[in-house]
Motif scaffolding. Structure first.
Motif, PDB file in Angstrom:
ATOM      1  N   VAL A 239      54.348  40.165  48.931  1.00  0.00           N
ATOM      2  CA  VAL A 239      53.171  41.007  49.165  1.00  0.00           C
ATOM      3  C   VAL A 239      52.450  41.296  47.858  1.00  0.00           C
ATOM      4  O   VAL A 239      51.217  41.201  47.769  1.00  0.00           O
ATOM      5  CB  VAL A 239      53.582  42.321  49.856  1.00  0.00           C
ATOM      6  CG1 VAL A 239      52.414  43.298  49.900  1.00  0.00           C
ATOM      7  CG2 VAL A 239      54.084  42.041  51.262  1.00  0.00           C
ATOM      8  N   VAL A 240      53.208  41.634  46.810  1.00  0.00           N
ATOM      9  CA  VAL A 240      52.603  41.925  45.503  1.00  0.00           C
ATOM     10  C   VAL A 240      51.919  40.681  44.939  1.00  0.00           C
ATOM     11  O   VAL A 240      50.778  40.739  44.451  1.00  0.00           O
ATOM     12  CB  VAL A 240      53.675  42.450  44.524  1.00  0.00           C
ATOM     13  CG1 VAL A 240      53.087  42.588  43.119  1.00  0.00           C
ATOM     14  CG2 VAL A 240      54.216  43.789  45.006  1.00  0.00           C
ATOM     15  N   SER A 241      52.597  39.532  45.030  1.00  0.00           N
ATOM     16  CA  SER A 241      52.027  38.291  44.501  1.00  0.00           C
ATOM     17  C   SER A 241      50.759  37.909  45.257  1.00  0.00           C
ATOM     18  O   SER A 241      49.763  37.485  44.651  1.00  0.00           O
ATOM     19  CB  SER A 241      53.055  37.163  44.596  1.00  0.00           C
ATOM     20  OG  SER A 241      54.217  37.464  43.862  1.00  0.00           O
ATOM     21  N   ALA A 242      50.784  38.042  46.583  1.00  0.00           N
ATOM     22  CA  ALA A 242      49.615  37.699  47.379  1.00  0.00           C
ATOM     23  C   ALA A 242      48.433  38.595  47.039  1.00  0.00           C
ATOM     24  O   ALA A 242      47.286  38.139  46.966  1.00  0.00           O
ATOM     25  CB  ALA A 242      49.953  37.808  48.869  1.00  0.00           C
ATOM     26  N   VAL A 245      47.074  37.480  43.561  1.00  0.00           N
ATOM     27  CA  VAL A 245      46.365  36.199  43.662  1.00  0.00           C
ATOM     28  C   VAL A 245      45.032  36.381  44.369  1.00  0.00           C
ATOM     29  O   VAL A 245      44.008  35.809  43.971  1.00  0.00           O
ATOM     30  CB  VAL A 245      47.238  35.170  44.406  1.00  0.00           C
ATOM     31  CG1 VAL A 245      46.431  33.920  44.734  1.00  0.00           C
ATOM     32  CG2 VAL A 245      48.448  34.803  43.559  1.00  0.00           C
ATOM     33  N   ALA A 246      45.016  37.186  45.439  1.00  0.00           N
ATOM     34  CA  ALA A 246      43.777  37.416  46.179  1.00  0.00           C
ATOM     35  C   ALA A 246      42.721  38.091  45.320  1.00  0.00           C
ATOM     36  O   ALA A 246      41.528  37.760  45.391  1.00  0.00           O
ATOM     37  CB  ALA A 246      44.061  38.252  47.418  1.00  0.00           C
ATOM     38  N   VAL A 247      43.138  39.022  44.482  1.00  0.00           N
ATOM     39  CA  VAL A 247      42.183  39.727  43.608  1.00  0.00           C
ATOM     40  C   VAL A 247      41.720  38.826  42.474  1.00  0.00           C
ATOM     41  O   VAL A 247      40.533  38.766  42.143  1.00  0.00           O
ATOM     42  CB  VAL A 247      42.832  41.015  43.055  1.00  0.00           C
ATOM     43  CG1 VAL A 247      41.930  41.649  42.000  1.00  0.00           C
ATOM     44  CG2 VAL A 247      43.102  41.995  44.188  1.00  0.00           C
ATOM     45  N   ALA A 248      42.648  38.095  41.862  1.00  0.00           N
ATOM     46  CA  ALA A 248      42.311  37.293  40.684  1.00  0.00           C
ATOM     47  C   ALA A 248      41.576  36.003  41.038  1.00  0.00           C
ATOM     48  O   ALA A 248      40.716  35.547  40.280  1.00  0.00           O
ATOM     49  CB  ALA A 248      43.582  36.981  39.897  1.00  0.00           C
ATOM     50  N   PHE A 249      41.909  35.410  42.168  1.00  0.00           N
ATOM     51  CA  PHE A 249      41.335  34.105  42.506  1.00  0.00           C
ATOM     52  C   PHE A 249      40.652  34.120  43.877  1.00  0.00           C
ATOM     53  O   PHE A 249      40.648  33.118  44.584  1.00  0.00           O
ATOM     54  CB  PHE A 249      42.434  33.028  42.504  1.00  0.00           C
ATOM     55  CG  PHE A 249      43.203  32.940  41.210  1.00  0.00           C
ATOM     56  CD1 PHE A 249      42.670  32.278  40.114  1.00  0.00           C
ATOM     57  CD2 PHE A 249      44.449  33.527  41.089  1.00  0.00           C
ATOM     58  CE1 PHE A 249      43.365  32.185  38.924  1.00  0.00           C
ATOM     59  CE2 PHE A 249      45.158  33.449  39.906  1.00  0.00           C
ATOM     60  CZ  PHE A 249      44.622  32.779  38.815  1.00  0.00           C
ATOM     61  N   GLY A 250      40.090  35.260  44.230  1.00  0.00           N
ATOM     62  CA  GLY A 250      39.468  35.400  45.540  1.00  0.00           C
ATOM     63  C   GLY A 250      38.366  34.391  45.796  1.00  0.00           C
ATOM     64  O   GLY A 250      38.302  33.774  46.865  1.00  0.00           O
TER      65      GLY A 250
END
Length: 411
Positions: A239-242, A245-250
């Motif tokens: 959950v933390v990784s997702a 990743v969603a914020v950094a590479f959205g």
């Protein structure tokens, strides 16, 4: 008979079933392969699988399986709709293929014991298929990433489409991750499978496989969180990784997901919705409404249906839809009633993946990889046999007793 008495033979049979379901239509290969030759290989593999399964199970010992029973009943509407030859002799040939496929599953059901044997067979076979895809990419990147498919990865040695490759990569990634989580494989072996599979999945740009992997793995891991500390740690880390990743590479993820399509094309599911609307609006007789128009190539008006439920409705009618839905519901219900375990988690992953993929992929009504995925789930949910049931504490104590003690008991 113990499940591991014929591991190589049973694994070979499973590999032949996998080969049969690869299909004969797809991208252009480096060395052109006549479709007739590919069909001979795939159909020959099914005949060989049935013969080999019969050779190792000559007394026809089978285990009760509601899943395979429902697939057997699915032959009834398939035959009723195909016997009129409105769909040509090809429909009857597909019925024969489905019957042989189901018959092989019945013969293999003898070794369904709730263990992970067929999970490992599944991973090995599809890993070998993905190996051929990777080899084609290395030999001829242009043929493996053709403009015809928008630069998406295809099979350059064997004609595989991007959705097929994405499906295989997603399934073995999820299963291997669960084996690693359950400590049934080591990190090195898991990395060798997961990393290349994820790379190939990314190159296919297959949204259905990606969503199926994420949702299926989430449900599978969540089924273990109450009993496994490792599952809880994995779930929190995922959950933390997702989120990161969603914020950094959205923006990059959004571009990958859209694949350069317009909003209209995306909302119509790459044109699938138009085919679906036309199929549902087409007039049907009472017989076609109940039993379908006969087994075909999962197309309507010359265009692929790309939806398992509508494909079954078109070819096997409402009777077929009812039987396929019953098969999924039975597997899902049994999985929910089983106590938490790694086998149950793998079954949940496969069932949920097939359920998600059924919306944009056809295959639940005919011999296909999806039926093999669900067969693995059925093997995982089968009750252990006497040969594979967990040993009692007394048996464990006896087995671990010193040799001199066992000898004194015998005398």
């Amino acid at each position: 008979m113990a499940a591991d008495r014929h591991p190589k033979v049973v694994g070979a049979v499973w590999g032949l079933l996998v080969l049969n379901t690869l299909g004969s239509a797809g991208a252009k290969t480096i060395v052109p392969l006549p479709r007739s030759l590919i069909q001979m290989v795939t159909m020959g593999s099914l005949v060989a699988a049935f013969a080999l399964a019969l050779a190792v199970n000559p007394r026809l010992r089978i285990r009760p399986s509601a899943y395979v029973l429902l697939l057997t009943l699915l032959l009834v509407p398939s035959l009723i709709s195909s016997v009129g030859l409105d769909s040509g002799f090809g429909a009857l040939f597909r019925c024969f293929r489905l019957a042989l496929f189901v018959g092989t599953l019945w013969l293999l059901s003898r070794w369904w014991d709730g263990g992970l044997t067929f999970v490992r067979h599944h991973i090995r076979m599809y890993y070998a298929v993905l190996g051929s895809v990777a080899a084609g990419l290395a030999i001829s990147p242009g043929a493996a990433l053709p403009d015809l498919y928008g630069g998406r990865l295809v099979g350059a040695l064997w004609p595989l489409t991007p959705p097929q490759i994405g499906q295989y990569a997603a399934v073995i990634t999820g299963l291997t991750a669960l084996l690693l989580l359950g400590r049934r494989t080591d990190r090195v072996s898991a990395t060798v499978v997961i990393v290349p599979s994820l790379v190939l999945l990314a190159l296919t740009h297959t949204r259905t496989a990606t969503v199926g992997l994420l949702v299926g793995l989430t449900l599978a891991v969540f089924s273990l969180v109450l009993t496994s500390a490792a599952a809880r740690r994995f779930f929190v880390a995922a959950v933390v990784s997702a989120t990161v990743v969603a914020v950094a590479f959205g923006s990059l993820l959004q571009a990958w997901f859209l694949r350069g399509q317009s909003q209209e094309n995306f909302t119509s599911l790459t044109g699938r919705a138009k085919v679906w609307d036309a199929l549902l609006a087409a007039p049907r007789t009472t017989s076609e409404y109940l039993f379908g128009a006969g087994l075909g190539d999962k197309s309507f008006g010359g265009l692929p249906i790309d939806n398992s439920w509508l494909a079954v409705y078109h070819e096997q009618g409402l009777t077929g839809v009812t039987l396929v839905a019953a098969a999924l519901l039975v597997l899902g219900a049994v999985a929910l009633l089983r106590p938490p375990s790694l086998a149950r988690a793998c079954a949940i992953f496969l069932i949920s993946y097939c359920g998600i993929a059924s919306y944009t992929e056809a295959g639940l009504g005919d011999a296909s990889p999806y039926l093999l995925h669900l067969a693995v789930a059925a093997s995982l949910l089968a009750a252990p046999t006497a040969d594979t049931a967990p040993a009692t504490p007394e048996a464990t104590t006896r087995r671990r007793a010193p040799r001199w003690a066992r000898r004194s008991e015998l005398t």
